[in-house]
Design a protein around this motif. Sequence first.
Motif, PDB file in Angstrom:
ATOM      1  N   PHE A  40       0.822  -1.217   0.000  1.00 17.27           N
ATOM      2  CA  PHE A  40       0.000   0.000   0.000  1.00 17.27           C
ATOM      3  C   PHE A  40       0.851   1.261   0.000  1.00 17.27           C
ATOM      4  O   PHE A  40       0.319   2.364  -0.094  1.00 17.27           O
ATOM      5  CB  PHE A  40      -0.938   0.026   1.211  1.00 17.27           C
ATOM      6  CG  PHE A  40      -1.871  -1.134   1.236  1.00 17.27           C
ATOM      7  CD1 PHE A  40      -2.841  -1.262   0.249  1.00 17.27           C
ATOM      8  CD2 PHE A  40      -1.772  -2.115   2.210  1.00 17.27           C
ATOM      9  CE1 PHE A  40      -3.701  -2.353   0.242  1.00 17.27           C
ATOM     10  CE2 PHE A  40      -2.623  -3.210   2.212  1.00 17.27           C
ATOM     11  CZ  PHE A  40      -3.591  -3.326   1.222  1.00 17.27           C
ATOM     12  N   ILE A  41       2.157   1.105   0.147  1.00 19.93           N
ATOM     13  CA  ILE A  41       3.037   2.272   0.166  1.00 19.93           C
ATOM     14  C   ILE A  41       3.610   2.484  -1.238  1.00 19.93           C
ATOM     15  O   ILE A  41       4.188   1.572  -1.823  1.00 19.93           O
ATOM     16  CB  ILE A  41       4.204   2.096   1.180  1.00 19.93           C
ATOM     17  CG1 ILE A  41       3.687   1.689   2.571  1.00 19.93           C
ATOM     18  CG2 ILE A  41       5.046   3.371   1.243  1.00 19.93           C
ATOM     19  CD1 ILE A  41       2.879   2.715   3.305  1.00 19.93           C
ATOM     20  N   VAL A  55       0.941   7.016   0.101  1.00 25.81           N
ATOM     21  CA  VAL A  55       0.114   5.821   0.037  1.00 25.81           C
ATOM     22  C   VAL A  55      -0.446   5.682  -1.387  1.00 25.81           C
ATOM     23  O   VAL A  55      -0.703   6.688  -2.048  1.00 25.81           O
ATOM     24  CB  VAL A  55      -1.030   5.940   1.077  1.00 25.81           C
ATOM     25  CG1 VAL A  55      -1.898   4.703   1.107  1.00 25.81           C
ATOM     26  CG2 VAL A  55      -0.463   6.240   2.460  1.00 25.81           C
TER      27      VAL A  55
HETATM   28  C1  A8S Z   1       1.722  -0.524   8.544  1.00 27.56           C
HETATM   29  C2  A8S Z   1       0.332  -0.621   9.003  1.00 27.56           C
HETATM   30  C3  A8S Z   1      -0.679   0.215   8.679  1.00 27.56           C
HETATM   31  C4  A8S Z   1      -0.482   1.322   7.803  1.00 27.56           C
HETATM   32  C5  A8S Z   1      -1.353   2.249   7.500  1.00 27.56           C
HETATM   33  C6  A8S Z   1      -2.027  -0.053   9.280  1.00 27.56           C
HETATM   34  C7  A8S Z   1      -1.180   3.370   6.517  1.00 27.56           C
HETATM   35  O1  A8S Z   1       0.185   3.442   6.095  1.00 27.56           O
HETATM   36  C8  A8S Z   1      -2.043   3.072   5.364  1.00 27.56           C
HETATM   37  C9  A8S Z   1      -3.334   3.562   5.287  1.00 27.56           C
HETATM   38  C10 A8S Z   1      -3.898   4.356   6.257  1.00 27.56           C
HETATM   39  O2  A8S Z   1      -5.069   4.688   6.208  1.00 27.56           O
HETATM   40  C11 A8S Z   1      -3.053   4.766   7.370  1.00 27.56           C
HETATM   41  O3  A8S Z   1       2.623  -0.707   9.369  1.00 27.56           O
HETATM   42  C12 A8S Z   1      -1.555   4.696   7.118  1.00 27.56           C
HETATM   43  O4  A8S Z   1       1.972  -0.286   7.341  1.00 27.56           O
HETATM   44  C13 A8S Z   1      -1.554   2.158   4.304  1.00 27.56           C
HETATM   45  C14 A8S Z   1      -1.162   5.822   6.159  1.00 27.56           C
HETATM   46  C15 A8S Z   1      -0.860   4.887   8.446  1.00 27.56           C
END
Ligand code: A8S
Length: 175
Positions: A49-50, A69
């Motif tokens: 997701f990053i 993100v």
């Molecule tokens: C991690 C765990 C999470 C990351 C969340 C839960 C986040 O990076 C993303 C979406 C969000 O809504 C919140 O350790 C945030 O990666 C993917 C930006 C913090």
Amino acid sequence: IAEYVSCHHTHQCGRNQTSSMLIKRIRAPVETVWSFVRRFDKPQCYKTFIKSCSMSGELKEGSVREVHVVSGLPASTSTEILQKFDEKNHILSYRVLGGEHRLQNYNSIITLHPDVVDDKPATLVIESYSVDVPEGNTHEDTKFYVETLIKCNLKSLSDSCERLVSSNSQAILGT
Ligand code: A8S
């Protein structure tokens, strides 16, 4: 497991906060798993997701990163500080300072523990978090959202590590 959990994964949780913990067993040595997890400066090496991340300076406690993100999530950026970085015991903890997303005060800790599966070195990964429940959401919604993201991260971490291990053993066998 109970001992690892009580040592590292107990969160002080306020009334408007929620927390939980996920465990995954990976068929790869701790050092292999740590080589991904330790990259606080490059979380996209396994977190799908990053999109990108920038961090100046070295990997050390107090370092701050800015992550971007991928589209499609209710988030765009997040500013996060590395709180605990223990390369010897394989512990990494970070906290969200701000950003454009709904997980205020997100606090995460991930620990790796040596394990054995089918007589081969493996790793037990334990990840836990605490976070504010956003206005208008329930504890259950929040937990479900965060756990979904963490499960995806752990699955991707596992796939990357296990792929690396199998390509290494194929290289050794010459196949
Ligand atoms: C991690 C765990 C999470 C990351 C969340 C839960 C986040 O990076 C993303 C979406 C969000 O809504 C919140 O350790 C945030 O990666 C993917 C930006 C913090």
